[in-house]
Write an enzyme that holds these catalytic residues in place. Sequence first.
Site, PDB file in Angstrom:
ATOM      1  N   ARG A 108      39.071  56.490  78.167  1.00  0.00           N
ATOM      2  CA  ARG A 108      37.952  55.727  78.719  1.00  0.00           C
ATOM      3  C   ARG A 108      38.434  54.832  79.845  1.00  0.00           C
ATOM      4  O   ARG A 108      39.507  54.258  79.747  1.00  0.00           O
ATOM      5  CB  ARG A 108      37.390  54.799  77.639  1.00  0.00           C
ATOM      6  N   ARG A 112      39.400  42.599  80.238  1.00  0.00           N
ATOM      7  CA  ARG A 112      38.591  42.332  79.046  1.00  0.00           C
ATOM      8  C   ARG A 112      39.242  41.277  78.164  1.00  0.00           C
ATOM      9  O   ARG A 112      38.592  40.405  77.602  1.00  0.00           O
ATOM     10  CB  ARG A 112      38.463  43.622  78.219  1.00  0.00           C
ATOM     11  N   LYS A 172      40.726  43.315  63.887  1.00  0.00           N
ATOM     12  CA  LYS A 172      40.015  42.498  62.899  1.00  0.00           C
ATOM     13  C   LYS A 172      39.036  43.307  62.044  1.00  0.00           C
ATOM     14  O   LYS A 172      38.867  43.003  60.864  1.00  0.00           O
ATOM     15  CB  LYS A 172      39.337  41.297  63.548  1.00  0.00           C
ATOM     16  N   ARG A 192      44.320  54.741  73.039  1.00  0.00           N
ATOM     17  CA  ARG A 192      43.036  55.292  72.602  1.00  0.00           C
ATOM     18  C   ARG A 192      42.594  56.457  73.481  1.00  0.00           C
ATOM     19  O   ARG A 192      42.709  56.427  74.693  1.00  0.00           O
ATOM     20  CB  ARG A 192      41.965  54.197  72.673  1.00  0.00           C
ATOM     21  N   ARG A 246      29.375  33.869  69.059  1.00  0.00           N
ATOM     22  CA  ARG A 246      30.052  34.085  70.337  1.00  0.00           C
ATOM     23  C   ARG A 246      29.885  32.902  71.284  1.00  0.00           C
ATOM     24  O   ARG A 246      30.533  32.838  72.326  1.00  0.00           O
ATOM     25  CB  ARG A 246      29.468  35.313  71.050  1.00  0.00           C
TER      26      ARG A 246
END
Length: 224
Positions: free
Chosen positions: A162, A173, A15, A129, A90
């Site tokens: 990570r 997540r 986004k 990533r 949120r």
Amino acid sequence: MAMYFVFMGPPGSGKSTMAKKIFEEYGLAHFSTGDIIREKIATDKKFKEMFEALIKEGKLLDDENTKKLLLEKLKKSQIKNGFILDGYPRTIKQTSDLDNILAELNAKLDLVIYFRLSEKAAVERLSKRLYCPSCSKVYNLASVKPKNEGICDECGSKLDVRADDMPEAIIKRFREYENKTKPLLEHYQKKGILKEIDVDDEVENNYKKIKSVIELVMKKKIKK
Ligand SMILES: [Zn+2]
């Protein structure tokens, strides 16, 4: 004519990349609460101390301070074409805070766009990533590749994955995000200003879908 959007979507939905492209094409400013907080930390010592104390307690910035910070930023920004909010609201409480913020700016939310991504696509994207443990630069093997495999362009250190970007962590997540966001989607659905866009596709195709939604809003506003 100004337009006001909220972008929501799980990690990996792209986004922020989309918001950047929309800024370039339509001049809609893009505000992410994460960026605003980072900017404040860098420029306001008192805020930095307060924020660091919160983090130590495992807390987030409360609704009232988030609202104040966002309004302050919007008031001093160039927003004549409108804006996209990313990472806000949120919580349900923050949806009414946002209504107040917009009212103060003489604006009204046009549309909430939810970037719907499948869990499978999220894992595929985020597990590509890599990051540099020395200078924190982030790479993506699908889009932002390092010039030399496994080596940071900036500082020459060895790149790493990570813990956050391991598949199990991504799924965790992702599910947390969906659960937290559900009530917000229901809220905006009821108000009739929610539009979901499937973003499992390539960036260019996703962008086309988003553009057509934005142009529809634009046309409706011109008619008024
Ligand atoms: Zn580096």
